[in-house]
Design an enzyme around this catalytic site. Structure first.
Site, PDB file in Angstrom:
ATOM      1  N   HIS A 124       1.058  -1.224  -0.202  1.00 30.89           N
ATOM      2  CA  HIS A 124       0.094   0.186  -0.183  1.00 30.89           C
ATOM      3  C   HIS A 124       1.029   1.210   0.159  1.00 30.89           C
ATOM      4  O   HIS A 124       1.891   1.261   1.038  1.00 30.89           O
ATOM      5  CB  HIS A 124      -0.855  -0.104   1.172  1.00 30.89           C
ATOM      6  N   ARG A 129      -6.508  10.566  -0.900  1.00 25.68           N
ATOM      7  CA  ARG A 129      -6.082  11.175  -1.965  1.00 25.68           C
ATOM      8  C   ARG A 129      -7.238  11.325  -3.059  1.00 25.68           C
ATOM      9  O   ARG A 129      -7.233  12.155  -4.051  1.00 25.68           O
ATOM     10  CB  ARG A 129      -5.045  10.089  -2.820  1.00 25.68           C
TER      11      ARG A 129
END
Lengths: 129, 357, 247
Positions: free
Chosen positions: B7, B23
């Protein structure tokens, strides 16, 4: 396998001394004793009033004893403590939601104080003050 | 088993995940110069707003790989918990952060002492998800009659070489339900599957536990071996691999496997013995690590989460296949392959960023 | 990195050898950013392999590492050593039987949880072809807070009511019942009523509020229970006024 889960004893008398929040809780609960006692004093007062002017005067006299004054101050403190702590949690117990917005807790608490003030004013008005 | 997802945005030290959602809301990744470095890795142009499949919303494997390259170039930020880049959410403002990412604010403030309203969050790629697992069919059945698997331990092959975020929910909800229903149906049929082989296996498992309890010499510790395994898997089979790094880790893992025989249990209790549990887990993890390394060695190409610096191209001709690692007691697993079944989505070139418009 | 030595006093209990639990002290070199769980893991990995406790995610999501830390129920992965004195007393969660060391038996909680039917009870099953279930943001907002419960049972460890009467359904289970009762897709309130609105349910709660104080996700079970009391009281009086009303 020899499981033997151990159950710890819980004190039935002193548990509430363990954490400050338990003490605060007990103080709120104990306030009912003082409020109950105060109610008893008021009932005695009513009985004395029905007994005539002399009895009523003696009753008023006895209220001025230091012990009596101390008791009333204590009862007032507990009553206020109960009121404030209780009103403070009302937004949790009675949340009000409009659409996606939540009515701010302060408004709900404020509404309770306002209600309290109004009822008190009404009582005072009826009492002819 | 060679596909292990990193990740791209975990907290240094703890590895706590900072969700893709941050994000998605518009958080940006910058290097030590405050530069949105992802534009250098085919993910640009750097729009000021979030766009699907571009920049910070590119796929996890590409983002983790970009970090590796930035790190090689010395453009990451050095911290006591390793190198990091910055995930900057400040431009979203306090209200938006509290509304959409309250947990991120809480995690960052608590665990790295950074309030994302006022400062960028230090992040780095962290090992996240094993795309491979116990081979199952679409009903969560394994090759062993009566054994069902679902979730991260299973491989029903919905992830390919680079899993998409939240697909673990599908693995749990869809295939978990199928596994449960299938197992219940089998139990209702009341057919015993306890054949002789299974009974022998059970006895062997009992022996394994008994041996751990009786072992007195050697004095290898579970925690020590586990740390060494973590280190060698990270350095040799991490975001990028080579024949050389994998072979080195393979040798280390074989050594760890040998030393595992000298693991001594301090805890001899029969009740909630986590020393025993951790020893058994380590045993299994050593097997898994072997399967990862040997599958990765055999796959001489780069695909998704498996990136070989010595074989950088994807090779559909030779490797559009599932690797199947078979356990061999005391040795490296053997590897064979099964063709990938292509249904609706044809494998194509992976294009991200501006070219995708 | 700053290192500080902390004494962990951990309550130990092995049912095979110990008559009753007793404290054992470990001196642990802690780093500035450690949580109590890191310190306990240090004990396990370096000092004493026989220590048993539960943990998994290390990020306050799985809810398995709850312990009494200096008398307060906390997730040990969210309790920072930097906020603690140099002696930290660690005990298994209060109000649950101790299985071993810091591991408690949570069967009772699991039973309570199941008893409130903590799942959607829809009016009717909807076929996949009939499309998605629709819920507005306002409808979601009504109960969203109560979906954040991670079943860590800290609230049970904090609740004096549960300590004194184990029949009490307890904070987390009642909060979850409330969560489903408030859900626009759910019609199970009547089905939960027997357990929830009973003497061992909401009426056992005297609003100490400790559950909400210790909740790591601000679920506020105490608030949920008071709301359920009000709803249930309204139901009762409405029932008196309109006895034929279908609940």
């Amino acid at each position: 396998m020899s499981r033997r889960p151990y159950r710890r004893a819980v004190s039935t008398t002193s548990w509430w001394l363990a954490r400050p929040r338990y003490i605060r809780y007990m103080a709120r609960e104990v306030s009912c004793v003082f409020i109950g006692a105060y109610t008893a004093v008021v009932v005695v007062g009513l009985v004395r009033l029905s007994d005539g002017a002399a009895a009523w005067g003696a009753f008023l006299e006895s209220l001025q004893a230091p012990v009596s004054v101390a008791f009333h101050l204590l009862a007032l403190a507990f009553a206020l403590y109960h009121t404030v702590t209780w009103f403070n949690v009302t937004p949790k117990a009675m949340p009000v939601q409009f659409g996606e917005a939540q009515l701010p807790g302060g408004v709900i608490i404020g509404a309770h104080y306002t209600g309290w003030a109004l009822v008190s004013a009404l009582v005072l008005f009826l009492a002819g003050v | 088993m060679e596909f292990v997802q990193y990740h791209p945005t975990g907290l240094p030290g703890t590895g706590i995940l900072i969700t893709e959602g941050s994000r998605g809301e518009g958080g940006i990744l910058v290097n030590k110069d405050g530069y949105r470095y992802l534009q250098d890795y085919g993910l640009g142009p750097p729009d000021p707003w979030p766009r699907n499949k571009a920049m910070e919303l590119g796929p996890r494997d590409r983002l983790s790989q970009a970090f590796w390259h930035e790190n090689q170039k010395g453009r990451t930020i050095d911290t006591p918990h390793g190198d990091v880049v910055h995930l900057d959410l400040r431009h979203l403002g306090e209200k938006r952060i509290d509304e959409c990412l309250p947990m991120i604010r809480d995690l960052a403030t608590s665990y790295v002492g950074v309030d994302p309203v006022h400062a960028p969050i230090p992040v780095r790629p962290v090992v996240h998800y094993t795309m491979g697992g116990i081979d199952t069919d679409i009903d969560a059945k394994t090759r062993i009659e009566g054994l069902f698997a679902a979730g991260e331990c299973a491989c029903v092959s919905i992830n390919g070489a680079n899993r998409l975020g939240s697909n673990s929910l599908t693995e749990l909800l869809v295939f978990g339900a199928r596994a449960g229903l299938g197992a219940a149906r089998l139990a209702e049929a009341e057919v015993s599957h306890a054949d002789e082989a299974a009974i022998r296996e059970q006895a062997a498992a009992g022996d394994r536990v008994g041996r751990l309890f009786r072992n007195t010499g050697g004095g290898e510790s579970v925690a020590g071996l586990r740390r060494e395994m973590n280190a060698t898997m990270e350095s040799g089979a991490g975001i990028y691999r080579t024949e050389e790094s994998l072979s080195r880790s393979c040798a280390v893992m074989n050594d760890i496997r040998r030393r595992y025989a000298d693991v001594v249990l301090e805890d001899k209790s029969n009740v909630y013995n986590t020393d025993l549990i951790q020893a058994l887990e380590l045993d299994a993890m050593i097997d898994i690590a072997g399967a990862v390394i040997v599958s990765a060695l055999a796959r001489r190409e780069s695909r998704g989460a498996h990136q070989r610096l010595d074989h950088e191209r994807r090779d559909d001709e030779a490797y559009l296949k599932h690797s199947l690692a078979h356990y061999v007691a005391g040795e490296d697993p053997t590897i064979d392959y099964r063709d990938v079944v292509i249904t609706r989505s044809e494998p194509g070139e992976r294009v991200y960023g501006g070219a995708h418009k | 990195m700053n290192e500080r030595h902390v004494d962990l006093e951990i309550l130990r209990y092995d049912p095979e050898t110990d008559e009753e639990p007793a404290f054992q002290t470990y001196r642990v070199p802690c780093q500035e950013d450690w949580v109590v769980l890191d310190a306990v893991n240090y004990v396990k990995d370096v000092l004493d392999r026989t220590l048993s406790y539960r943990w998994s995610c290390h990020m306050a999501v799985c809810g398995s590492c709850g312990m009494m830390i200096n008398g307060e129920p906390m997730l040990s992965c969210k309790a920072f050593v930097r906020d603690m004195p140099d002696r930290i007393r660690i005990e298994p969660l209060a109000n649950f039987p101790i299985e071993r060391d810091l591991v408690v038996v949570t069967d009772d909680f699991m039973d309570k949880l199941a008893s409130v039917k903590p799942y959607l009870i829809p009016r009717e099953e909807k076929a996949i072809e009939d499309g998605a279930h629709v819920q507005t943001p306002a409808q979601l907002k009504k109960f969203k807070q109560y979906t954040l419960c991670i079943n860590c049972t800290l609230c049970y460890a904090a609740c004096p009511q549960y300590a004194h009467d184990q029949n009490f359904t307890g904070p987390a289970a009642l909060a979850l019942a409330h969560r489903y009762n408030l859900d626009s897709q759910d019609v199970g309130r009547g089905a939960r009523e027997d357990v929830v609105a009973s003497n061992a349910g909401i009426w056992e709660c005297s609003f100490v509020g400790a559950c909400s104080d210790v909740c790591p996700h601000e679920v506020d079970p105490a608030g949920a229970i008071q709301q359920t009391k009000i709803a249930s009281t309204v139901d009762y009086f409405m029932g008196l006024l309109t006895p034929e009303r279908d609940r």
